[in-house]
Design an enzyme around this catalytic site. Structure first.
Site, PDB file in Angstrom:
ATOM      1  N   GLU A 130      46.985 124.282  11.841  1.00  0.00           N
ATOM      2  CA  GLU A 130      46.113 123.502  12.728  1.00  0.00           C
ATOM      3  C   GLU A 130      45.598 122.247  12.022  1.00  0.00           C
ATOM      4  O   GLU A 130      45.439 121.200  12.658  1.00  0.00           O
ATOM      5  CB  GLU A 130      44.966 124.400  13.207  1.00  0.00           C
ATOM      6  CG  GLU A 130      45.452 125.480  14.166  1.00  0.00           C
ATOM      7  CD  GLU A 130      44.576 126.712  14.241  1.00  0.00           C
ATOM      8  OE1 GLU A 130      44.942 127.652  14.979  1.00  0.00           O
ATOM      9  OE2 GLU A 130      43.529 126.753  13.566  1.00  0.00           O
ATOM     10  N   ASP A 169      39.611 134.071  13.477  1.00  0.00           N
ATOM     11  CA  ASP A 169      38.320 134.112  14.164  1.00  0.00           C
ATOM     12  C   ASP A 169      37.302 134.914  13.354  1.00  0.00           C
ATOM     13  O   ASP A 169      36.126 134.564  13.281  1.00  0.00           O
ATOM     14  CB  ASP A 169      38.469 134.735  15.554  1.00  0.00           C
ATOM     15  CG  ASP A 169      39.505 134.022  16.407  1.00  0.00           C
ATOM     16  OD1 ASP A 169      39.635 132.790  16.266  1.00  0.00           O
ATOM     17  OD2 ASP A 169      40.186 134.687  17.202  1.00  0.00           O
ATOM     18  N   GLU A 227      35.948 126.255  16.805  1.00  0.00           N
ATOM     19  CA  GLU A 227      37.066 127.024  16.273  1.00  0.00           C
ATOM     20  C   GLU A 227      38.338 126.463  16.901  1.00  0.00           C
ATOM     21  O   GLU A 227      38.581 126.636  18.096  1.00  0.00           O
ATOM     22  CB  GLU A 227      36.897 128.513  16.583  1.00  0.00           C
ATOM     23  CG  GLU A 227      37.933 129.391  15.924  1.00  0.00           C
ATOM     24  CD  GLU A 227      37.961 129.297  14.398  1.00  0.00           C
ATOM     25  OE1 GLU A 227      38.993 129.669  13.816  1.00  0.00           O
ATOM     26  OE2 GLU A 227      36.976 128.825  13.771  1.00  0.00           O
TER      27      GLU A 227
END
Length: 475
Positions: free
Chosen positions: A311, A455, A281
Protein backbone atom coordinates in the site's frame (compact mmCIF):
# COMPACT_ATOMS: atom_id res chain seq x y z
CA UNK A 1 1.35 -20.85 33.35
CA UNK A 2 3.34 -22.13 30.37
CA UNK A 3 5.80 -19.31 29.93
CA UNK A 4 9.31 -18.42 31.08
CA UNK A 5 10.10 -15.76 33.69
CA UNK A 6 11.39 -13.37 31.01
CA UNK A 7 8.32 -13.88 28.87
CA UNK A 8 6.04 -13.34 31.85
CA UNK A 9 7.89 -10.10 32.66
CA UNK A 10 7.43 -8.96 29.06
CA UNK A 11 3.76 -9.91 29.25
CA UNK A 12 3.29 -7.83 32.41
CA UNK A 13 5.04 -4.88 30.79
CA UNK A 14 2.75 -5.13 27.78
CA UNK A 15 -0.24 -5.30 30.09
CA UNK A 16 0.86 -1.94 31.48
CA UNK A 17 0.84 -0.57 27.95
CA UNK A 18 -2.37 -2.41 27.26
CA UNK A 19 -4.29 -0.14 29.57
CA UNK A 20 -6.73 1.15 26.99
CA UNK A 21 -9.33 1.78 29.70
CA UNK A 22 -8.68 5.52 29.40
CA UNK A 23 -9.58 5.59 25.69
CA UNK A 24 -12.93 5.92 23.88
CA UNK A 25 -12.92 5.42 20.11
CA UNK A 26 -15.23 5.74 17.11
CA UNK A 27 -14.90 3.39 14.12
CA UNK A 28 -16.38 3.66 10.60
CA UNK A 29 -17.35 2.35 7.96
CA UNK A 30 -16.78 -1.23 6.81
CA UNK A 31 -18.15 -4.38 8.42
CA UNK A 32 -18.79 -7.66 6.62
CA UNK A 33 -18.82 -11.42 6.97
CA UNK A 34 -15.64 -13.17 5.89
CA UNK A 35 -16.25 -16.55 4.23
CA UNK A 36 -12.84 -18.23 4.38
CA UNK A 37 -11.47 -21.04 2.26
CA UNK A 38 -8.04 -22.52 2.92
CA UNK A 39 -5.95 -23.75 -0.01
CA UNK A 40 -3.54 -26.35 1.34
CA UNK A 41 -2.26 -27.94 -1.88
CA UNK A 42 -1.82 -27.04 -5.54
CA UNK A 43 -4.29 -29.69 -6.72
CA UNK A 44 -7.36 -27.46 -6.43
CA UNK A 45 -5.59 -24.64 -8.29
CA UNK A 46 -4.48 -27.05 -11.01
CA UNK A 47 -8.07 -28.30 -11.36
CA UNK A 48 -9.33 -24.73 -11.82
CA UNK A 49 -6.69 -24.11 -14.51
CA UNK A 50 -7.67 -27.27 -16.39
CA UNK A 51 -11.38 -26.57 -16.06
CA UNK A 52 -11.31 -22.99 -17.35
CA UNK A 53 -8.49 -23.20 -19.89
CA UNK A 54 -4.84 -22.42 -19.45
CA UNK A 55 -4.56 -20.03 -22.42
CA UNK A 56 -7.44 -17.83 -21.29
CA UNK A 57 -6.10 -17.71 -17.74
CA UNK A 58 -2.58 -16.78 -18.94
CA UNK A 59 -4.08 -13.96 -21.02
CA UNK A 60 -5.98 -12.64 -18.01
CA UNK A 61 -2.93 -13.11 -15.77
CA UNK A 62 -0.96 -10.79 -18.06
CA UNK A 63 -3.85 -8.32 -18.27
CA UNK A 64 -4.00 -8.11 -14.44
CA UNK A 65 -7.75 -7.44 -14.10
CA UNK A 66 -8.60 -4.91 -11.40
CA UNK A 67 -12.15 -6.20 -10.97
CA UNK A 68 -13.52 -9.74 -10.78
CA UNK A 69 -16.17 -9.95 -13.53
CA UNK A 70 -15.99 -13.69 -14.25
CA UNK A 71 -14.35 -16.89 -12.93
CA UNK A 72 -11.26 -16.48 -15.14
CA UNK A 73 -10.59 -13.03 -13.65
CA UNK A 74 -10.68 -14.65 -10.22
CA UNK A 75 -8.35 -17.53 -11.12
CA UNK A 76 -5.84 -15.20 -12.80
CA UNK A 77 -5.64 -12.77 -9.87
CA UNK A 78 -5.55 -15.60 -7.32
CA UNK A 79 -2.57 -17.15 -9.12
CA UNK A 80 -0.88 -13.75 -9.34
CA UNK A 81 -1.26 -13.26 -5.58
CA UNK A 82 -0.02 -16.77 -4.82
CA UNK A 83 2.99 -16.44 -7.12
CA UNK A 84 4.10 -13.24 -5.39
CA UNK A 85 3.02 -14.11 -1.85
CA UNK A 86 1.53 -10.64 -1.45
CA UNK A 87 -1.81 -9.85 0.20
CA UNK A 88 -4.36 -8.61 -2.33
CA UNK A 89 -7.97 -7.48 -2.41
CA UNK A 90 -9.97 -7.12 -5.62
CA UNK A 91 -13.60 -5.94 -5.90
CA UNK A 92 -16.29 -8.27 -7.23
CA UNK A 93 -18.84 -7.26 -9.85
CA UNK A 94 -22.26 -7.03 -8.18
CA UNK A 95 -23.82 -9.78 -10.29
CA UNK A 96 -26.25 -12.48 -9.08
CA UNK A 97 -24.82 -15.29 -11.21
CA UNK A 98 -21.24 -14.49 -10.25
CA UNK A 99 -22.19 -14.45 -6.57
CA UNK A 100 -23.83 -17.85 -7.01
CA UNK A 101 -20.62 -19.16 -8.61
CA UNK A 102 -18.62 -18.09 -5.57
CA UNK A 103 -21.27 -19.53 -3.25
CA UNK A 104 -20.53 -22.96 -4.71
CA UNK A 105 -17.10 -23.03 -3.07
CA UNK A 106 -16.88 -25.05 0.12
CA UNK A 107 -15.81 -22.49 2.70
CA UNK A 108 -14.07 -23.67 5.85
CA UNK A 109 -15.44 -21.01 8.19
CA UNK A 110 -17.31 -17.73 8.52
CA UNK A 111 -16.32 -14.96 10.89
CA UNK A 112 -16.34 -11.22 11.48
CA UNK A 113 -14.70 -9.28 8.67
CA UNK A 114 -14.11 -5.73 7.54
CA UNK A 115 -11.65 -3.39 9.19
CA UNK A 116 -14.25 -1.90 11.56
CA UNK A 117 -15.61 -5.31 12.56
CA UNK A 118 -12.19 -6.81 13.23
CA UNK A 119 -10.89 -3.75 15.08
CA UNK A 120 -14.08 -3.28 17.14
CA UNK A 121 -13.98 -6.82 18.49
CA UNK A 122 -10.25 -6.63 19.23
CA UNK A 123 -10.41 -3.29 21.07
CA UNK A 124 -13.44 -4.42 23.06
CA UNK A 125 -11.57 -7.54 24.21
CA UNK A 126 -8.54 -5.38 25.08
CA UNK A 127 -10.75 -3.50 27.58
CA UNK A 128 -10.94 -0.19 25.75
CA UNK A 129 -13.20 2.16 27.71
CA UNK A 130 -15.75 2.59 24.90
CA UNK A 131 -15.81 1.35 21.30
CA UNK A 132 -18.46 2.97 19.10
CA UNK A 133 -18.58 0.96 15.87
CA UNK A 134 -20.60 2.17 12.89
CA UNK A 135 -21.52 0.56 9.59
CA UNK A 136 -24.15 1.95 7.19
CA UNK A 137 -25.76 -1.51 7.04
CA UNK A 138 -26.16 -3.90 9.97
CA UNK A 139 -27.93 -7.20 9.36
CA UNK A 140 -28.79 -9.58 12.19
CA UNK A 141 -26.09 -12.07 11.19
CA UNK A 142 -23.52 -9.30 11.18
CA UNK A 143 -24.66 -7.96 14.55
CA UNK A 144 -24.29 -11.44 16.04
CA UNK A 145 -20.62 -11.49 15.05
CA UNK A 146 -19.71 -8.58 17.33
CA UNK A 147 -18.47 -9.61 20.77
CA UNK A 148 -21.18 -9.19 23.40
CA UNK A 149 -19.37 -6.76 25.72
CA UNK A 150 -20.79 -3.67 27.39
CA UNK A 151 -17.96 -1.47 26.07
CA UNK A 152 -18.85 -2.16 22.40
CA UNK A 153 -21.83 -0.17 21.13
CA UNK A 154 -23.52 0.83 17.89
CA UNK A 155 -24.84 4.41 17.46
CA UNK A 156 -28.48 5.02 16.54
CA UNK A 157 -30.97 7.87 16.71
CA UNK A 158 -34.21 7.25 18.62
CA UNK A 159 -36.81 10.00 18.98
CA UNK A 160 -34.19 12.52 17.94
CA UNK A 161 -31.68 11.42 20.57
CA UNK A 162 -28.33 9.69 20.20
CA UNK A 163 -28.58 6.16 21.60
CA UNK A 164 -25.62 3.80 22.08
CA UNK A 165 -26.72 0.17 22.31
CA UNK A 166 -25.08 -3.18 21.70
CA UNK A 167 -24.96 -4.14 18.01
CA UNK A 168 -27.29 -7.11 18.61
CA UNK A 169 -29.90 -4.62 19.85
CA UNK A 170 -29.39 -2.33 16.84
CA UNK A 171 -29.61 -4.44 13.66
CA UNK A 172 -32.12 -3.71 10.88
CA UNK A 173 -34.24 -6.55 9.51
CA UNK A 174 -34.05 -5.37 5.90
CA UNK A 175 -30.34 -4.56 5.77
CA UNK A 176 -28.41 -6.70 3.26
CA UNK A 177 -25.47 -8.88 4.29
CA UNK A 178 -22.07 -8.05 2.81
CA UNK A 179 -19.87 -11.13 2.35
CA UNK A 180 -16.21 -11.08 1.36
CA UNK A 181 -14.66 -14.32 0.14
CA UNK A 182 -11.21 -14.89 1.62
CA UNK A 183 -8.85 -17.40 0.04
CA UNK A 184 -5.98 -18.25 2.38
CA UNK A 185 -3.02 -20.24 1.15
CA UNK A 186 0.00 -21.67 2.91
CA UNK A 187 3.68 -21.55 2.01
CA UNK A 188 5.01 -24.12 -0.47
CA UNK A 189 1.89 -24.81 -2.57
CA UNK A 190 3.00 -25.96 -6.05
CA UNK A 191 1.23 -25.88 -9.41
CA UNK A 192 1.90 -25.01 -13.06
CA UNK A 193 0.52 -22.33 -15.35
CA UNK A 194 1.96 -22.65 -18.86
CA UNK A 195 5.74 -22.62 -18.52
CA UNK A 196 5.52 -21.17 -15.01
CA UNK A 197 6.22 -23.54 -12.11
CA UNK A 198 4.69 -21.65 -9.19
CA UNK A 199 5.57 -22.27 -5.54
CA UNK A 200 3.93 -19.94 -3.02
CA UNK A 201 6.82 -18.17 -1.22
CA UNK A 202 4.87 -17.40 1.96
CA UNK A 203 1.47 -17.93 3.55
CA UNK A 204 -0.94 -15.12 2.71
CA UNK A 205 -4.47 -14.37 1.46
CA UNK A 206 -6.44 -13.17 -1.55
CA UNK A 207 -9.72 -11.32 -0.92
CA UNK A 208 -12.62 -11.12 -3.35
CA UNK A 209 -14.49 -8.13 -1.94
CA UNK A 210 -18.21 -7.76 -2.54
CA UNK A 211 -19.50 -4.31 -3.45
CA UNK A 212 -23.32 -4.51 -3.15
CA UNK A 213 -25.05 -1.52 -4.71
CA UNK A 214 -27.17 -1.02 -1.59
CA UNK A 215 -24.08 -0.43 0.53
CA UNK A 216 -23.19 3.26 0.50
CA UNK A 217 -20.15 4.44 2.44
CA UNK A 218 -21.73 7.22 4.43
CA UNK A 219 -23.09 8.04 7.83
CA UNK A 220 -26.87 8.26 7.48
CA UNK A 221 -28.33 11.77 7.78
CA UNK A 222 -30.06 11.36 11.16
CA UNK A 223 -26.88 10.08 12.78
CA UNK A 224 -24.71 12.53 10.87
CA UNK A 225 -26.32 15.34 12.84
CA UNK A 226 -25.11 13.63 16.02
CA UNK A 227 -21.45 13.36 14.97
CA UNK A 228 -20.40 16.46 16.97
CA UNK A 229 -22.02 14.86 20.03
CA UNK A 230 -20.17 11.60 19.39
CA UNK A 231 -16.97 13.58 18.98
CA UNK A 232 -17.34 15.00 22.48
CA UNK A 233 -17.37 11.45 23.91
CA UNK A 234 -14.23 10.09 22.25
CA UNK A 235 -10.46 10.48 22.24
CA UNK A 236 -9.78 9.08 18.81
CA UNK A 237 -11.25 7.47 15.70
CA UNK A 238 -10.28 5.04 12.96
CA UNK A 239 -11.79 5.48 9.50
CA UNK A 240 -11.49 2.75 6.89
CA UNK A 241 -13.37 1.14 4.03
CA UNK A 242 -12.97 3.89 1.44
CA UNK A 243 -11.88 1.17 -0.98
CA UNK A 244 -15.56 0.14 -1.03
CA UNK A 245 -16.69 3.33 -2.78
CA UNK A 246 -17.78 2.72 -6.38
CA UNK A 247 -17.28 5.13 -9.26
CA UNK A 248 -20.99 5.09 -10.09
CA UNK A 249 -24.16 3.70 -8.51
CA UNK A 250 -27.49 2.56 -9.93
CA UNK A 251 -29.24 5.77 -8.84
CA UNK A 252 -26.72 7.96 -10.66
CA UNK A 253 -24.69 9.00 -7.61
CA UNK A 254 -20.92 8.89 -8.10
CA UNK A 255 -17.79 8.64 -6.01
CA UNK A 256 -17.68 12.46 -5.95
CA UNK A 257 -20.89 12.52 -3.91
CA UNK A 258 -19.63 9.99 -1.36
CA UNK A 259 -16.19 11.52 -0.96
CA UNK A 260 -17.87 14.86 -0.23
CA UNK A 261 -19.99 13.07 2.40
CA UNK A 262 -16.87 11.47 3.87
CA UNK A 263 -15.15 14.86 4.19
CA UNK A 264 -18.23 16.23 5.97
CA UNK A 265 -18.23 13.27 8.39
CA UNK A 266 -14.65 13.97 9.46
CA UNK A 267 -15.27 17.69 9.93
CA UNK A 268 -18.44 17.13 11.96
CA UNK A 269 -16.79 14.60 14.25
CA UNK A 270 -14.12 17.20 15.14
CA UNK A 271 -16.54 20.13 15.33
CA UNK A 272 -16.77 20.25 19.16
CA UNK A 273 -13.56 18.37 19.99
CA UNK A 274 -10.48 19.51 18.10
CA UNK A 275 -8.23 17.18 20.12
CA UNK A 276 -9.51 13.97 18.53
CA UNK A 277 -6.78 11.92 16.86
CA UNK A 278 -8.02 10.30 13.64
CA UNK A 279 -6.30 7.38 11.93
CA UNK A 280 -6.75 6.24 8.34
CA UNK A 281 -6.28 2.53 7.81
CA UNK A 282 -5.33 2.31 4.14
CA UNK A 283 -6.24 -0.73 2.06
CA UNK A 284 -5.60 -2.38 -1.27
CA UNK A 285 -7.35 -0.08 -3.75
CA UNK A 286 -7.38 -1.33 -7.33
CA UNK A 287 -9.07 1.74 -8.82
CA UNK A 288 -6.43 4.44 -9.27
CA UNK A 289 -9.05 7.18 -9.52
CA UNK A 290 -10.47 6.24 -6.11
CA UNK A 291 -6.96 6.01 -4.69
CA UNK A 292 -6.28 9.58 -5.85
CA UNK A 293 -9.44 10.82 -4.14
CA UNK A 294 -8.51 9.14 -0.87
CA UNK A 295 -5.03 10.63 -1.06
CA UNK A 296 -6.15 14.13 -2.06
CA UNK A 297 -9.37 14.49 -0.04
CA UNK A 298 -9.23 12.14 2.97
CA UNK A 299 -5.55 11.91 3.88
CA UNK A 300 -5.19 15.70 4.48
CA UNK A 301 -7.75 15.39 7.32
CA UNK A 302 -5.93 12.60 9.17
CA UNK A 303 -3.45 12.59 12.06
CA UNK A 304 -2.17 9.04 11.64
CA UNK A 305 -1.86 6.57 8.78
CA UNK A 306 -1.44 2.78 8.70
CA UNK A 307 -0.41 0.70 5.67
CA UNK A 308 1.46 -2.39 4.55
CA UNK A 309 4.45 -2.05 2.21
CA UNK A 310 2.42 -2.78 -0.95
CA UNK A 311 0.00 0.00 0.00
CA UNK A 312 2.97 2.33 0.60
CA UNK A 313 4.17 1.50 -2.91
CA UNK A 314 0.76 2.13 -4.43
CA UNK A 315 0.27 5.37 -2.51
CA UNK A 316 3.67 6.83 -3.36
CA UNK A 317 3.27 5.80 -7.04
CA UNK A 318 -0.07 7.62 -7.17
CA UNK A 319 1.63 10.68 -5.68
CA UNK A 320 3.95 10.70 -8.72
CA UNK A 321 6.93 8.71 -7.40
CA UNK A 322 6.31 5.70 -9.60
CA UNK A 323 9.89 4.40 -9.71
CA UNK A 324 10.16 4.41 -5.91
CA UNK A 325 6.71 2.83 -5.61
CA UNK A 326 7.61 -0.03 -7.93
CA UNK A 327 10.88 -0.64 -6.06
CA UNK A 328 8.94 -0.97 -2.80
CA UNK A 329 6.38 -3.34 -4.30
CA UNK A 330 9.10 -5.47 -5.86
CA UNK A 331 11.81 -5.50 -3.17
CA UNK A 332 10.18 -4.25 0.08
CA UNK A 333 13.50 -2.70 1.21
CA UNK A 334 13.21 -0.83 4.50
CA UNK A 335 15.33 2.05 3.19
CA UNK A 336 12.83 2.65 0.35
CA UNK A 337 9.85 2.38 2.71
CA UNK A 338 11.41 4.97 5.02
CA UNK A 339 12.14 7.30 2.08
CA UNK A 340 8.52 7.01 0.92
CA UNK A 341 7.27 7.58 4.47
CA UNK A 342 9.26 10.82 4.70
CA UNK A 343 7.84 12.02 1.36
CA UNK A 344 4.30 11.28 2.56
CA UNK A 345 4.82 13.10 5.87
CA UNK A 346 6.38 16.10 4.11
CA UNK A 347 3.54 16.25 1.59
CA UNK A 348 0.92 15.96 4.35
CA UNK A 349 2.20 17.96 7.36
CA UNK A 350 -1.06 17.15 9.15
CA UNK A 351 0.26 13.61 9.71
CA UNK A 352 2.00 13.16 13.05
CA UNK A 353 2.48 9.39 12.92
CA UNK A 354 2.91 6.99 10.02
CA UNK A 355 3.00 3.24 10.63
CA UNK A 356 4.00 0.53 8.13
CA UNK A 357 3.51 -3.16 8.82
CA UNK A 358 5.31 -5.80 6.77
CA UNK A 359 5.86 -9.51 7.11
CA UNK A 360 9.23 -9.03 8.81
CA UNK A 361 8.99 -5.71 10.66
CA UNK A 362 6.71 -2.94 11.89
CA UNK A 363 7.91 0.63 11.55
CA UNK A 364 6.74 4.05 12.69
CA UNK A 365 7.89 7.49 11.68
CA UNK A 366 6.95 10.68 13.46
CA UNK A 367 8.28 14.20 13.79
CA UNK A 368 11.28 14.80 16.07
CA UNK A 369 9.24 16.96 18.45
CA UNK A 370 6.66 14.22 19.11
CA UNK A 371 6.22 14.01 22.91
CA UNK A 372 6.63 10.22 22.97
CA UNK A 373 10.14 8.85 23.33
CA UNK A 374 11.63 6.25 21.00
CA UNK A 375 11.45 3.81 23.93
CA UNK A 376 7.69 4.38 24.22
CA UNK A 377 7.21 4.04 20.47
CA UNK A 378 9.22 0.81 20.53
CA UNK A 379 7.02 -0.60 23.28
CA UNK A 380 3.89 0.23 21.26
CA UNK A 381 5.33 -1.68 18.30
CA UNK A 382 6.23 -4.60 20.56
CA UNK A 383 2.61 -4.73 21.67
CA UNK A 384 1.56 -4.77 18.03
CA UNK A 385 3.83 -7.74 17.24
CA UNK A 386 2.40 -9.71 20.18
CA UNK A 387 -1.16 -8.98 19.02
CA UNK A 388 -0.35 -10.03 15.45
CA UNK A 389 1.45 -13.22 16.51
CA UNK A 390 -1.44 -14.17 18.78
CA UNK A 391 -3.99 -13.67 16.04
CA UNK A 392 -1.88 -15.54 13.48
CA UNK A 393 -1.37 -18.45 15.87
CA UNK A 394 -4.93 -18.75 17.23
CA UNK A 395 -6.95 -17.26 14.38
CA UNK A 396 -8.77 -14.98 16.82
CA UNK A 397 -8.02 -13.17 20.08
CA UNK A 398 -10.85 -13.91 22.50
CA UNK A 399 -9.33 -12.77 25.81
CA UNK A 400 -6.36 -10.74 27.02
CA UNK A 401 -4.57 -13.81 28.40
CA UNK A 402 -4.41 -15.18 24.83
CA UNK A 403 -1.50 -12.79 24.33
CA UNK A 404 0.70 -15.17 26.29
CA UNK A 405 0.46 -17.42 23.21
CA UNK A 406 1.82 -14.59 21.06
CA UNK A 407 4.70 -14.16 23.48
CA UNK A 408 5.82 -17.73 22.85
CA UNK A 409 6.40 -16.85 19.19
CA UNK A 410 10.01 -15.67 18.72
CA UNK A 411 11.01 -12.54 16.85
CA UNK A 412 12.34 -13.23 13.38
CA UNK A 413 16.08 -13.49 12.80
CA UNK A 414 16.57 -10.04 11.23
CA UNK A 415 16.54 -7.98 14.44
CA UNK A 416 20.17 -6.85 14.22
CA UNK A 417 19.84 -6.06 10.51
CA UNK A 418 16.78 -3.84 11.06
CA UNK A 419 18.44 -2.12 14.02
CA UNK A 420 21.52 -1.39 11.90
CA UNK A 421 19.42 -0.02 9.02
CA UNK A 422 17.39 2.26 11.31
CA UNK A 423 20.49 3.49 13.16
CA UNK A 424 22.21 4.36 9.87
CA UNK A 425 19.12 6.08 8.46
CA UNK A 426 18.63 8.09 11.63
CA UNK A 427 22.16 9.49 11.21
CA UNK A 428 21.41 10.80 7.72
CA UNK A 429 20.90 14.55 7.44
CA UNK A 430 17.60 14.21 5.58
CA UNK A 431 16.01 12.36 8.51
CA UNK A 432 17.23 14.69 11.26
CA UNK A 433 13.71 16.05 11.87
CA UNK A 434 12.14 12.61 12.31
CA UNK A 435 12.09 9.71 14.74
CA UNK A 436 12.26 6.30 13.05
CA UNK A 437 11.50 3.23 15.13
CA UNK A 438 11.18 -0.38 13.97
CA UNK A 439 10.76 -3.77 15.58
CA UNK A 440 10.99 -7.26 14.04
CA UNK A 441 7.77 -9.21 13.75
CA UNK A 442 7.10 -12.48 15.53
CA UNK A 443 6.68 -15.01 12.72
CA UNK A 444 4.25 -17.89 13.14
CA UNK A 445 5.54 -20.81 11.06
CA UNK A 446 2.10 -22.05 10.03
CA UNK A 447 -0.41 -19.24 10.66
CA UNK A 448 -3.99 -20.28 11.20
CA UNK A 449 -5.07 -17.09 9.42
CA UNK A 450 -3.51 -13.96 7.90
CA UNK A 451 -6.73 -11.96 7.43
CA UNK A 452 -6.92 -8.93 9.69
CA UNK A 453 -3.28 -9.00 10.82
CA UNK A 454 -2.67 -5.51 9.46
CA UNK A 455 -5.83 -4.18 11.13
CA UNK A 456 -4.76 -5.82 14.39
CA UNK A 457 -1.30 -4.27 14.22
CA UNK A 458 -2.50 -0.81 13.24
CA UNK A 459 -5.33 -0.53 15.76
CA UNK A 460 -3.20 -1.82 18.64
CA UNK A 461 -0.35 0.55 17.80
CA UNK A 462 -2.66 3.54 17.21
CA UNK A 463 -4.70 3.16 20.41
CA UNK A 464 -1.50 2.48 22.36
CA UNK A 465 -0.09 5.67 20.88
CA UNK A 466 -3.17 7.74 21.78
CA UNK A 467 -3.23 6.30 25.30
CA UNK A 468 0.42 7.17 25.99
CA UNK A 469 -0.03 10.58 24.35
CA UNK A 470 -3.00 11.28 26.60
CA UNK A 471 -0.95 10.40 29.68
CA UNK A 472 2.00 12.49 28.46
CA UNK A 473 -0.23 15.53 27.95
CA UNK A 474 -1.47 15.28 31.55
CA UNK A 475 2.05 15.69 32.93
Amino acid sequence: MDTSCNEYKEYRECMDYLDFSNISIFLAYNVNVDAIKYYTSGKEIQNLIERYGEDDIIEKYNEYPRKICNPIDYIARLIHAMANGKPAEVPLLDDENLNKWFDNFKYDEERMGGQVGIIANLLSILRTKKVIAYSPILSKKQAEMFVDNDNLVYPSVVDGNLVLKKPIESYKENDPLKINRIFEYKEGIEFKLGDKHIITPIANRFIVASRPDKLRLEIKEDLKEKLPEIGEQIDCAIFSGYQGIKEKYSDGKTYEYYFTKAEEDLDLLRQKNKKIKIHLEFASIQNINLRKNIINRILPKMDCLGMDETEVGNLISTMGYEELGQKIIKDSKMEDVVEASKIIMETYPNLELLQVHTLYYILVMCKKDNPLTTKQLKKILELATILAATKAKLGEISKVSDLLKGLTVPHNKYNELFKSIVDNLQKEEKYKNYKIVATPSRLVDVPKSTVGLGDTISSGAFVGYVSLLKEANKK
